[in-house]
Scaffold this active site. Structure first.
Site, PDB file in Angstrom:
ATOM      1  N   HIS A 179       0.839  -1.197   0.000  1.00 30.10           N
ATOM      2  CA  HIS A 179       0.000   0.000   0.000  1.00 30.10           C
ATOM      3  C   HIS A 179       0.876   1.249   0.000  1.00 30.10           C
ATOM      4  O   HIS A 179       1.927   1.271   0.621  1.00 30.10           O
ATOM      5  CB  HIS A 179      -0.971   0.028   1.188  1.00 30.10           C
ATOM      6  CG  HIS A 179      -0.326  -0.177   2.513  1.00 30.10           C
ATOM      7  ND1 HIS A 179       0.061  -1.419   2.979  1.00 30.10           N
ATOM      8  CD2 HIS A 179       0.024   0.704   3.488  1.00 30.10           C
ATOM      9  CE1 HIS A 179       0.600  -1.299   4.172  1.00 30.10           C
ATOM     10  NE2 HIS A 179       0.598  -0.008   4.512  1.00 30.10           N
ATOM     11  N   HIS A 197       0.890   5.245   0.972  1.00 30.23           N
ATOM     12  CA  HIS A 197       0.215   6.281   1.760  1.00 30.23           C
ATOM     13  C   HIS A 197       0.265   7.609   0.996  1.00 30.23           C
ATOM     14  O   HIS A 197       1.332   8.008   0.513  1.00 30.23           O
ATOM     15  CB  HIS A 197       0.940   6.513   3.098  1.00 30.23           C
ATOM     16  CG  HIS A 197       0.837   5.377   4.066  1.00 30.23           C
ATOM     17  ND1 HIS A 197      -0.090   5.346   5.084  1.00 30.23           N
ATOM     18  CD2 HIS A 197       1.553   4.228   4.195  1.00 30.23           C
ATOM     19  CE1 HIS A 197       0.060   4.246   5.801  1.00 30.23           C
ATOM     20  NE2 HIS A 197       1.061   3.541   5.283  1.00 30.23           N
TER      21      HIS A 197
HETATM   22  P1  5GP Z   1       1.341   0.498   7.488  1.00 31.69           P
HETATM   23  O1  5GP Z   1       1.868   0.762   8.851  1.00 31.69           O
HETATM   24  O2  5GP Z   1       1.168  -0.977   7.216  1.00 31.69           O
HETATM   25  O3  5GP Z   1       2.132   1.180   6.410  1.00 31.69           O
HETATM   26  O4  5GP Z   1      -0.070   1.195   7.421  1.00 31.69           O
HETATM   27  C1  5GP Z   1      -1.275   0.520   7.452  1.00 31.69           C
HETATM   28  C2  5GP Z   1      -2.360   1.562   7.433  1.00 31.69           C
HETATM   29  O5  5GP Z   1      -3.600   0.902   7.260  1.00 31.69           O
HETATM   30  C3  5GP Z   1      -2.454   2.364   8.733  1.00 31.69           C
HETATM   31  O6  5GP Z   1      -2.305   3.750   8.452  1.00 31.69           O
HETATM   32  C4  5GP Z   1      -3.847   2.033   9.257  1.00 31.69           C
HETATM   33  O7  5GP Z   1      -4.483   3.146   9.846  1.00 31.69           O
HETATM   34  C5  5GP Z   1      -4.563   1.549   8.024  1.00 31.69           C
HETATM   35  N1  5GP Z   1      -5.600   0.563   8.302  1.00 31.69           N
HETATM   36  C6  5GP Z   1      -5.443  -0.567   9.036  1.00 31.69           C
HETATM   37  N2  5GP Z   1      -6.607  -1.269   9.050  1.00 31.69           N
HETATM   38  C7  5GP Z   1      -7.493  -0.560   8.308  1.00 31.69           C
HETATM   39  C8  5GP Z   1      -8.854  -0.789   7.924  1.00 31.69           C
HETATM   40  O8  5GP Z   1      -9.490  -1.783   8.306  1.00 31.69           O
HETATM   41  N3  5GP Z   1      -9.447   0.152   7.143  1.00 31.69           N
HETATM   42  C9  5GP Z   1      -8.759   1.254   6.692  1.00 31.69           C
HETATM   43  N4  5GP Z   1      -9.438   2.117   5.925  1.00 31.69           N
HETATM   44  N5  5GP Z   1      -7.480   1.491   7.022  1.00 31.69           N
HETATM   45  C10 5GP Z   1      -6.848   0.593   7.810  1.00 31.69           C
END
Ligand code: 5GP
Ligand code: ZN
Length: 139
Positions: free
Chosen positions: A100, A102
Site C-alpha cells: 500500500h 500512503h
Molecule cells: P502500514 O503501517 O502498514 O504502512 O499502514 C497501514 C495503514 O492501514 C495504517 O495507516 C492504518 O491506519 C490503516 N488501516 C489498518 N486497518 C485498516 C482498515 O481496516 N481500514 C482502513 N481504511 N485502514 C486501515
C-alpha cells in the site's frame, strides 16, 4: 486473495471502506486512522506483501493511480502539498502485509517535516563508499 488480510477483505467488500478512486487493478480508500484529513491508501487488488513481490506492470498501475489521485486529494482538502510513501517491510513499519502507498496531505508549517526527519542520525558517507554501494546495487 489472502483470507487473513485486512486489505483483501476490503477489496472483497467484507470490510467497509470509504473508496476515493478505483481502477480494474487498483483501489484507493481513506485510511481509518488518518495522519491528516484526506490521508488515503492505494493498493493493488491482488495480494502481494512487498513492493518487490509486485509484477512490474501492476506496480506501474499502482503508481498511475497514485499520480492521478494525489492532486485530486490535494485539491479536495485544500492542502499545499503531499507526502507520498510506503512502509515496505516490517522494519520500515509495515503493519498490513499487503502493498500500500500512503498519500498524506500536507500544510505549510504542519510540523511533520520531510521524510528525512525519520532518520535523525544521518551521517556523511565518503565518496568511495557511495561508489561501492552503487556498484553493489547495480550488480
Ligand atoms: P502500514 O503501517 O502498514 O504502512 O499502514 C497501514 C495503514 O492501514 C495504517 O495507516 C492504518 O491506519 C490503516 N488501516 C489498518 N486497518 C485498516 C482498515 O481496516 N481500514 C482502513 N481504511 N485502514 C486501515
Ligand atoms: Zn491482501
Amino acid at each position: 486473495m489472502s483470507h487473513d488480510c485486512i486489505f483483501c477483505s476490503i477489496i472483497d467488500g467484507a470490510i467497509p471502506c470509504y473508496t476515493v478512486y478505483e481502477t480494474d487493478e487498483t483501489l484507493a480508500f481513506l485510511d481509518a486512522n488518518p495522519l491528516e484529513p484526506g490521508h488515503a491508501l492505494v493498493i493493488p487488488k491482488t495480494h502481494h506483501e512487498r513492493l518487490g513481490d509486485l509484477p512490474t506492470e501492476l506496480a506501474a498501475r499502482v503508481w498511475e493511480t497514485v499520480s492521478e489521485l494525489g492532486p485530486q486529494i490535494e485539491f479536495a482538502v485544500g492542502a499545499d502539498s503531499m507526502t507520498i510513501g510506503m512502509n515496505d517491510g516490517a522494519a520500515a513499519g509495515q503493519e498490513v502485509p499487503h502493498v500500500h502507498v500512503h498519500l498524506v496531505p500536507r500544510e505549510q508549517g504542519d510540523g511533520a517535516g520531510p521524510i528525512h526527519a525519520a532518520f535523525p542520525g544521518q551521517q556523511d558517507v565518503p565518496d568511495e563508499e557511495l561508489a561501492e554501494l552503487a556498484e553493489s546495487i547495480r550488480s
